[in-house]
Scaffold this motif. Structure first.
Motif, PDB file in Angstrom:
ATOM      1  N   THR A 129       6.667 -23.070 -30.354  1.00  0.00           N
ATOM      2  CA  THR A 129       6.323 -23.028 -28.795  1.00  0.00           C
ATOM      3  C   THR A 129       4.731 -23.406 -28.713  1.00  0.00           C
ATOM      4  OG1 THR A 129       5.440 -20.675 -28.904  1.00  0.00           O
ATOM      5  CG2 THR A 129       7.628 -20.992 -27.970  1.00  0.00           C
ATOM      6  N   LEU A 130       4.101 -23.819 -27.811  1.00  0.00           N
ATOM      7  CA  LEU A 130       2.680 -24.176 -27.887  1.00  0.00           C
ATOM      8  C   LEU A 130       1.870 -23.158 -28.242  1.00  0.00           C
ATOM      9  CD1 LEU A 130       0.397 -26.156 -27.547  1.00  0.00           C
ATOM     10  CD2 LEU A 130       0.409 -25.424 -25.092  1.00  0.00           C
ATOM     11  N   ALA A 131       2.207 -21.837 -27.680  1.00  0.00           N
ATOM     12  CA  ALA A 131       1.568 -20.735 -28.187  1.00  0.00           C
ATOM     13  C   ALA A 131       1.474 -20.456 -29.731  1.00  0.00           C
ATOM     14  CB  ALA A 131       2.049 -19.363 -27.589  1.00  0.00           C
ATOM     15  N   GLY A 132       2.723 -20.563 -30.263  1.00  0.00           N
ATOM     16  CA  GLY A 132       2.800 -20.407 -31.641  1.00  0.00           C
ATOM     17  C   GLY A 132       2.048 -21.312 -32.526  1.00  0.00           C
ATOM     18  N   ALA A 133       1.968 -22.605 -31.955  1.00  0.00           N
ATOM     19  CA  ALA A 133       1.312 -23.777 -32.537  1.00  0.00           C
ATOM     20  C   ALA A 133      -0.069 -23.276 -32.789  1.00  0.00           C
ATOM     21  CB  ALA A 133       1.490 -24.979 -32.117  1.00  0.00           C
ATOM     22  N   ILE A 134      -0.546 -22.788 -31.451  1.00  0.00           N
ATOM     23  CA  ILE A 134      -2.103 -22.601 -31.352  1.00  0.00           C
ATOM     24  C   ILE A 134      -2.469 -21.331 -32.216  1.00  0.00           C
ATOM     25  CG2 ILE A 134      -3.711 -21.601 -29.472  1.00  0.00           C
ATOM     26  CD1 ILE A 134      -2.575 -23.499 -27.611  1.00  0.00           C
ATOM     27  N   PHE A 135      -1.647 -20.484 -32.382  1.00  0.00           N
ATOM     28  CA  PHE A 135      -1.884 -19.282 -33.184  1.00  0.00           C
ATOM     29  C   PHE A 135      -1.923 -19.705 -34.590  1.00  0.00           C
ATOM     30  CE2 PHE A 135      -0.823 -16.193 -29.428  1.00  0.00           C
ATOM     31  CZ  PHE A 135      -1.672 -15.406 -29.639  1.00  0.00           C
ATOM     32  N   ALA A 136      -0.895 -20.439 -34.827  1.00  0.00           N
ATOM     33  CA  ALA A 136      -0.802 -20.929 -36.089  1.00  0.00           C
ATOM     34  C   ALA A 136      -2.218 -21.718 -36.533  1.00  0.00           C
ATOM     35  CB  ALA A 136       0.465 -22.054 -36.507  1.00  0.00           C
ATOM     36  N   GLY A 137      -2.734 -22.490 -35.604  1.00  0.00           N
ATOM     37  CA  GLY A 137      -4.027 -23.416 -36.033  1.00  0.00           C
ATOM     38  C   GLY A 137      -5.059 -22.434 -36.160  1.00  0.00           C
ATOM     39  N   ALA A 138      -5.246 -21.461 -35.243  1.00  0.00           N
ATOM     40  CA  ALA A 138      -6.345 -20.454 -35.307  1.00  0.00           C
ATOM     41  C   ALA A 138      -6.297 -19.589 -36.397  1.00  0.00           C
ATOM     42  CB  ALA A 138      -6.302 -19.505 -34.135  1.00  0.00           C
ATOM     43  N   GLY A 139      -5.111 -19.287 -36.873  1.00  0.00           N
ATOM     44  CA  GLY A 139      -4.747 -18.525 -38.199  1.00  0.00           C
ATOM     45  C   GLY A 139      -5.102 -19.330 -39.593  1.00  0.00           C
ATOM     46  N   PHE A 140      -4.793 -20.773 -39.568  1.00  0.00           N
ATOM     47  CA  PHE A 140      -5.407 -21.613 -40.584  1.00  0.00           C
ATOM     48  C   PHE A 140      -6.704 -21.620 -40.654  1.00  0.00           C
ATOM     49  CE2 PHE A 140      -6.620 -25.579 -41.940  1.00  0.00           C
ATOM     50  CZ  PHE A 140      -5.886 -25.832 -43.232  1.00  0.00           C
ATOM     51  N   LEU A 141      -7.478 -21.598 -39.422  1.00  0.00           N
ATOM     52  CA  LEU A 141      -8.811 -21.911 -39.508  1.00  0.00           C
ATOM     53  C   LEU A 141      -9.647 -20.575 -40.220  1.00  0.00           C
ATOM     54  CD1 LEU A 141      -9.554 -24.024 -36.281  1.00  0.00           C
ATOM     55  CD2 LEU A 141      -9.530 -24.951 -38.536  1.00  0.00           C
ATOM     56  N   THR A 142      -9.018 -19.496 -39.524  1.00  0.00           N
ATOM     57  CA  THR A 142      -9.692 -18.105 -40.100  1.00  0.00           C
ATOM     58  C   THR A 142      -9.293 -18.033 -41.385  1.00  0.00           C
ATOM     59  OG1 THR A 142      -9.010 -17.574 -37.647  1.00  0.00           O
ATOM     60  CG2 THR A 142      -9.499 -15.759 -39.310  1.00  0.00           C
ATOM     61  N   GLY A 143      -8.015 -18.281 -41.874  1.00  0.00           N
ATOM     62  CA  GLY A 143      -7.727 -18.039 -43.487  1.00  0.00           C
ATOM     63  C   GLY A 143      -8.639 -18.821 -44.133  1.00  0.00           C
ATOM     64  N   ALA A 144      -8.763 -20.011 -43.864  1.00  0.00           N
ATOM     65  CA  ALA A 144      -9.491 -21.042 -44.912  1.00  0.00           C
ATOM     66  C   ALA A 144     -10.789 -20.547 -44.686  1.00  0.00           C
ATOM     67  CB  ALA A 144      -9.148 -22.538 -44.153  1.00  0.00           C
ATOM     68  N   ALA A 145     -11.402 -20.288 -43.638  1.00  0.00           N
ATOM     69  CA  ALA A 145     -12.920 -19.932 -43.489  1.00  0.00           C
ATOM     70  C   ALA A 145     -13.153 -18.588 -44.436  1.00  0.00           C
ATOM     71  CB  ALA A 145     -13.316 -19.855 -42.073  1.00  0.00           C
ATOM     72  N   ALA A 146     -12.121 -17.639 -43.855  1.00  0.00           N
ATOM     73  CA  ALA A 146     -12.438 -16.298 -44.530  1.00  0.00           C
ATOM     74  C   ALA A 146     -12.279 -16.285 -46.286  1.00  0.00           C
ATOM     75  CB  ALA A 146     -11.521 -15.193 -44.201  1.00  0.00           C
ATOM     76  N   LEU A 147     -11.128 -17.219 -46.626  1.00  0.00           N
ATOM     77  CA  LEU A 147     -11.213 -17.511 -48.169  1.00  0.00           C
ATOM     78  C   LEU A 147     -12.574 -18.339 -48.582  1.00  0.00           C
ATOM     79  CD1 LEU A 147      -9.486 -16.233 -50.157  1.00  0.00           C
ATOM     80  CD2 LEU A 147      -8.029 -18.366 -50.016  1.00  0.00           C
ATOM     81  N   SER A 148     -12.732 -19.128 -48.149  1.00  0.00           N
ATOM     82  CA  SER A 148     -14.045 -20.005 -48.490  1.00  0.00           C
ATOM     83  C   SER A 148     -15.102 -19.249 -48.668  1.00  0.00           C
ATOM     84  CB  SER A 148     -14.050 -21.224 -47.691  1.00  0.00           C
ATOM     85  OG  SER A 148     -15.360 -21.918 -47.639  1.00  0.00           O
ATOM     86  N   LEU A 149     -15.559 -18.159 -47.552  1.00  0.00           N
ATOM     87  CA  LEU A 149     -16.564 -17.439 -47.640  1.00  0.00           C
ATOM     88  C   LEU A 149     -16.345 -16.415 -48.747  1.00  0.00           C
ATOM     89  CD1 LEU A 149     -19.236 -16.460 -46.157  1.00  0.00           C
ATOM     90  CD2 LEU A 149     -17.629 -15.136 -44.798  1.00  0.00           C
ATOM     91  N   LEU A 150     -15.371 -16.019 -48.737  1.00  0.00           N
ATOM     92  CA  LEU A 150     -15.150 -15.029 -50.100  1.00  0.00           C
ATOM     93  C   LEU A 150     -15.140 -15.395 -51.417  1.00  0.00           C
ATOM     94  CD1 LEU A 150     -14.277 -12.196 -50.978  1.00  0.00           C
ATOM     95  CD2 LEU A 150     -11.771 -13.215 -50.904  1.00  0.00           C
ATOM     96  N   LEU A 151     -14.853 -16.849 -51.674  1.00  0.00           N
ATOM     97  CA  LEU A 151     -14.873 -17.519 -52.870  1.00  0.00           C
ATOM     98  C   LEU A 151     -16.329 -17.865 -53.021  1.00  0.00           C
ATOM     99  CD1 LEU A 151     -11.690 -19.874 -53.007  1.00  0.00           C
ATOM    100  CD2 LEU A 151     -12.378 -17.800 -54.547  1.00  0.00           C
ATOM    101  N   LYS A 152     -17.245 -18.201 -51.851  1.00  0.00           N
ATOM    102  CA  LYS A 152     -18.671 -18.718 -52.143  1.00  0.00           C
ATOM    103  C   LYS A 152     -19.346 -17.308 -52.474  1.00  0.00           C
ATOM    104  CE  LYS A 152     -18.627 -22.756 -49.120  1.00  0.00           C
ATOM    105  NZ  LYS A 152     -19.213 -23.255 -48.098  1.00  0.00           N
ATOM    106  N   LEU A 153     -18.937 -16.272 -51.911  1.00  0.00           N
ATOM    107  CA  LEU A 153     -19.780 -15.002 -52.296  1.00  0.00           C
ATOM    108  C   LEU A 153     -19.321 -14.522 -53.706  1.00  0.00           C
ATOM    109  CD1 LEU A 153     -19.159 -12.889 -49.023  1.00  0.00           C
ATOM    110  CD2 LEU A 153     -21.470 -13.886 -49.787  1.00  0.00           C
ATOM    111  N   LEU A 154     -18.173 -14.511 -54.093  1.00  0.00           N
ATOM    112  CA  LEU A 154     -17.779 -14.397 -55.506  1.00  0.00           C
ATOM    113  C   LEU A 154     -18.490 -15.325 -56.337  1.00  0.00           C
ATOM    114  CD1 LEU A 154     -13.886 -13.495 -55.144  1.00  0.00           C
ATOM    115  CD2 LEU A 154     -15.984 -11.745 -55.480  1.00  0.00           C
ATOM    116  N   LEU A 155     -18.512 -16.577 -56.079  1.00  0.00           N
ATOM    117  CA  LEU A 155     -18.977 -17.355 -57.283  1.00  0.00           C
ATOM    118  C   LEU A 155     -20.463 -17.870 -56.917  1.00  0.00           C
ATOM    119  CD1 LEU A 155     -16.229 -20.265 -57.010  1.00  0.00           C
ATOM    120  CD2 LEU A 155     -16.608 -18.567 -58.691  1.00  0.00           C
TER     121      LEU A 155
END
Length: 168
Positions: A129-155
């Motif tokens: 569904t469109l809602a599922g795709a939007i949630f997937a996109g938002a989750g992708f951006l949130t997950g990528a941003a969160a992991l990027s920030l975490l890695l930057k803080l660790l490194l």
């Protein structure tokens, strides 16, 4: 290169997890409806018995006293009436909410028993569904941003140390 791969993996994981919310909320709403129907039968049965005796619900509850069993039963029925009202209100709220407002309302769910039953029976589904795709996109951006920030803080101590060592 490894940093980007890890961030991509975090984004994919976040997208996969977030895309499941519309399906979970649908299954939760179905379980909530079943609980409301079951409690509604108990409430209707009690009210019918009270009415047959010429009593209101409150008057019938007031008469349930004098023994330990009746006192406990009155407490149980009062709790059942309160739960029925809460769950019915939650169901009406979810039924009128769109897929994105369900996120807000899910955080305010009043019954953990129904939510944990829905979660234990939940089976992930591919969001088509469109809602599922939007949630997937938002989750992708949130997950990528969160992991990027975490890695930057660790490194940061390592990269900051190297830059300081080169500068001196």
């Amino acid at each position: 290169m490894i940093f980007r791969a890890i961030v991509l993996a975090g984004g994919l994981l976040g997208g996969a997890m977030a895309s499941q919310f519309p399906e979970f909320s649908q299954q939760y709403q179905q379980r909530l409806g079943g609980a409301v129907d079951a409690l509604g039968e108990v409430v209707a049965d009690f009210d019918a018995s009270a009415q047959a005796a010429g009593l209101t619900r409150d008057a019938a509850l007031a008469q349930m006293q004098g023994t330990d069993f009746l006192d406990r039963r009155r407490t149980d029925m009062t709790r059942t009436f309160d739960r029925y009202t809460r769950l019915r209100t939650d169901l009406e709220t979810l039924a009128t909410a769109g897929p994105f407002m369900r996120v807000y309302h899910a955080a305010h769910s009043t019954d953990t028993e129904v939510a944990s039953a829905a979660l234990s029976a939940f089976k992930p589904a591919i969001p088509l569904t469109l809602a599922g795709a939007i949630f997937a996109g938002a989750g992708f951006l949130t997950g990528a941003a969160a992991l990027s920030l975490l890695l930057k803080l660790l490194l940061w101590p390592l990269t900051g140390w190297r830059q300081t060592a080169r500068g001196t």
